[in-house]
Design a protein around this motif. Structure first.
Motif, PDB file in Angstrom:
ATOM      1  N   ASP A  31      47.085  41.325  44.209  1.00 53.30           N
ATOM      2  CA  ASP A  31      45.988  41.766  43.278  1.00 53.30           C
ATOM      3  C   ASP A  31      44.850  42.435  43.989  1.00 53.30           C
ATOM      4  O   ASP A  31      44.206  43.207  43.240  1.00 53.30           O
ATOM      5  CB  ASP A  31      46.051  40.754  42.360  1.00 53.30           C
ATOM      6  CG  ASP A  31      46.735  40.619  41.204  1.00 53.30           C
ATOM      7  OD1 ASP A  31      47.856  41.551  41.232  1.00 53.30           O
ATOM      8  OD2 ASP A  31      47.108  39.462  40.489  1.00 53.30           O
ATOM      9  N   LEU A  32      44.321  41.610  45.032  1.00 47.85           N
ATOM     10  CA  LEU A  32      43.183  41.988  45.660  1.00 47.85           C
ATOM     11  C   LEU A  32      43.195  43.216  46.200  1.00 47.85           C
ATOM     12  O   LEU A  32      42.251  44.375  46.260  1.00 47.85           O
ATOM     13  CB  LEU A  32      43.045  40.806  46.678  1.00 47.85           C
ATOM     14  CG  LEU A  32      41.613  41.157  47.332  1.00 47.85           C
ATOM     15  CD1 LEU A  32      40.371  40.994  46.731  1.00 47.85           C
ATOM     16  CD2 LEU A  32      41.626  40.131  48.549  1.00 47.85           C
ATOM     17  N   ALA A  33      44.465  43.502  46.857  1.00 44.35           N
ATOM     18  CA  ALA A  33      44.657  44.724  47.502  1.00 44.35           C
ATOM     19  C   ALA A  33      44.570  45.949  46.577  1.00 44.35           C
ATOM     20  O   ALA A  33      44.141  47.077  46.861  1.00 44.35           O
ATOM     21  CB  ALA A  33      45.888  44.950  48.482  1.00 44.35           C
ATOM     22  N   SER A  34      45.374  45.852  45.340  1.00 41.89           N
ATOM     23  CA  SER A  34      45.334  46.937  44.368  1.00 41.89           C
ATOM     24  C   SER A  34      43.886  46.965  43.647  1.00 41.89           C
ATOM     25  O   SER A  34      43.462  48.399  43.568  1.00 41.89           O
ATOM     26  CB  SER A  34      46.224  46.493  43.188  1.00 41.89           C
ATOM     27  OG  SER A  34      46.122  45.604  42.767  1.00 41.89           O
ATOM     28  N   GLY A  35      43.220  46.066  43.610  1.00 43.00           N
ATOM     29  CA  GLY A  35      41.760  46.161  43.241  1.00 43.00           C
ATOM     30  C   GLY A  35      40.795  46.683  44.247  1.00 43.00           C
ATOM     31  O   GLY A  35      40.016  47.725  43.812  1.00 43.00           O
ATOM     32  N   ILE A  36      41.064  46.570  45.325  1.00 47.93           N
ATOM     33  CA  ILE A  36      40.023  47.202  46.445  1.00 47.93           C
ATOM     34  C   ILE A  36      40.549  48.907  46.565  1.00 47.93           C
ATOM     35  O   ILE A  36      39.436  49.520  46.668  1.00 47.93           O
ATOM     36  CB  ILE A  36      40.447  46.627  47.857  1.00 47.93           C
ATOM     37  CG1 ILE A  36      39.756  45.141  47.868  1.00 47.93           C
ATOM     38  CG2 ILE A  36      39.747  47.493  49.091  1.00 47.93           C
ATOM     39  CD1 ILE A  36      39.791  44.305  49.204  1.00 47.93           C
ATOM     40  N   GLY A  37      41.747  49.049  46.268  1.00 47.15           N
ATOM     41  CA  GLY A  37      42.142  50.437  46.441  1.00 47.15           C
ATOM     42  C   GLY A  37      41.531  51.139  45.186  1.00 47.15           C
ATOM     43  O   GLY A  37      40.980  52.351  45.194  1.00 47.15           O
ATOM     44  N   MET A  38      41.479  50.441  43.978  1.00 49.50           N
ATOM     45  CA  MET A  38      40.959  51.164  42.840  1.00 49.50           C
ATOM     46  C   MET A  38      39.466  51.293  42.750  1.00 49.50           C
ATOM     47  O   MET A  38      38.791  52.354  42.469  1.00 49.50           O
ATOM     48  CB  MET A  38      41.300  50.144  41.482  1.00 49.50           C
ATOM     49  CG  MET A  38      42.661  50.486  40.991  1.00 49.50           C
ATOM     50  SD  MET A  38      43.325  52.120  40.543  1.00 49.50           S
ATOM     51  CE  MET A  38      42.123  52.643  39.482  1.00 49.50           C
ATOM     52  N   ILE A  39      38.798  50.117  43.509  1.00 50.78           N
ATOM     53  CA  ILE A  39      37.652  50.340  43.732  1.00 50.78           C
ATOM     54  C   ILE A  39      36.890  51.542  44.599  1.00 50.78           C
ATOM     55  O   ILE A  39      35.978  52.145  44.455  1.00 50.78           O
ATOM     56  CB  ILE A  39      36.872  49.007  44.202  1.00 50.78           C
ATOM     57  CG1 ILE A  39      36.728  48.069  43.312  1.00 50.78           C
ATOM     58  CG2 ILE A  39      35.427  49.086  44.884  1.00 50.78           C
ATOM     59  CD1 ILE A  39      36.574  46.507  43.628  1.00 50.78           C
ATOM     60  N   CYS A  40      37.817  51.702  45.643  1.00 49.70           N
ATOM     61  CA  CYS A  40      37.439  52.855  46.546  1.00 49.70           C
ATOM     62  C   CYS A  40      37.673  54.200  45.822  1.00 49.70           C
ATOM     63  O   CYS A  40      36.842  54.984  45.937  1.00 49.70           O
ATOM     64  CB  CYS A  40      38.478  52.801  47.737  1.00 49.70           C
ATOM     65  SG  CYS A  40      38.126  51.538  48.744  1.00 49.70           S
ATOM     66  N   ILE A  41      38.648  54.321  44.978  1.00 51.63           N
ATOM     67  CA  ILE A  41      38.864  55.570  44.191  1.00 51.63           C
ATOM     68  C   ILE A  41      37.768  55.689  43.263  1.00 51.63           C
ATOM     69  O   ILE A  41      37.234  56.861  43.021  1.00 51.63           O
ATOM     70  CB  ILE A  41      40.279  55.553  43.595  1.00 51.63           C
ATOM     71  CG1 ILE A  41      41.349  55.645  44.443  1.00 51.63           C
ATOM     72  CG2 ILE A  41      40.318  56.696  42.523  1.00 51.63           C
ATOM     73  CD1 ILE A  41      42.880  55.374  44.045  1.00 51.63           C
TER      74      ILE A  41
END
Length: 107
Positions: A31-41
């Motif tokens: 969940d943290l990894a997908s959240g970080i990816g979305m934050i970057c986008i």
């Protein structure tokens, strides 16, 4: 015989606890990894849109840097509002999410 069964029970409980811990950790990290990816986008989108809007406002006002000052001021005001409500908007929801994830409570 009873001591043997008790030893097996304790060993099984320890293995179960270890597997539950690994499952919870894997779920939280994914969940943290997908959240970080979305934050970057989202950050890249906001950055590009902010530059475009600043240039557009600057073009309307006759000087490019005016647009950047206006957009920077808007972000400054937004930052102050987020800082004022940081506990209610960020700290409490993130803490509650973390507790739910670690305890595996489903809504």
């Amino acid at each position: 015989m009873l001591f043997s069964d008790a030893g097996d029970f304790i060993e099984t409980r320890a293995s179960l606890l270890k597997l539950k811990t690994v499952d919870t950790l894997a779920d939280s990290v994914s969940d943290l990894a997908s959240g970080i990816g979305m934050i970057c986008i989202v950050t890249a989108f906001i950055l590009i849109m902010s530059i475009g809007l600043a240039l557009l406002i600057g073009d309307w006002l006759g000087r490019s840097f005016y647009g950047f000052f206006i957009i920077g001021g808007l972000y400054g005001i937004a930052g102050l509002v987020c800082y004022a409500f940081r506990d209610r908007w960020f700290k409490d929801p993130v803490g509650n999410l973390l507790v739910r994830k670690l305890l595996k409570h489903k809504k």
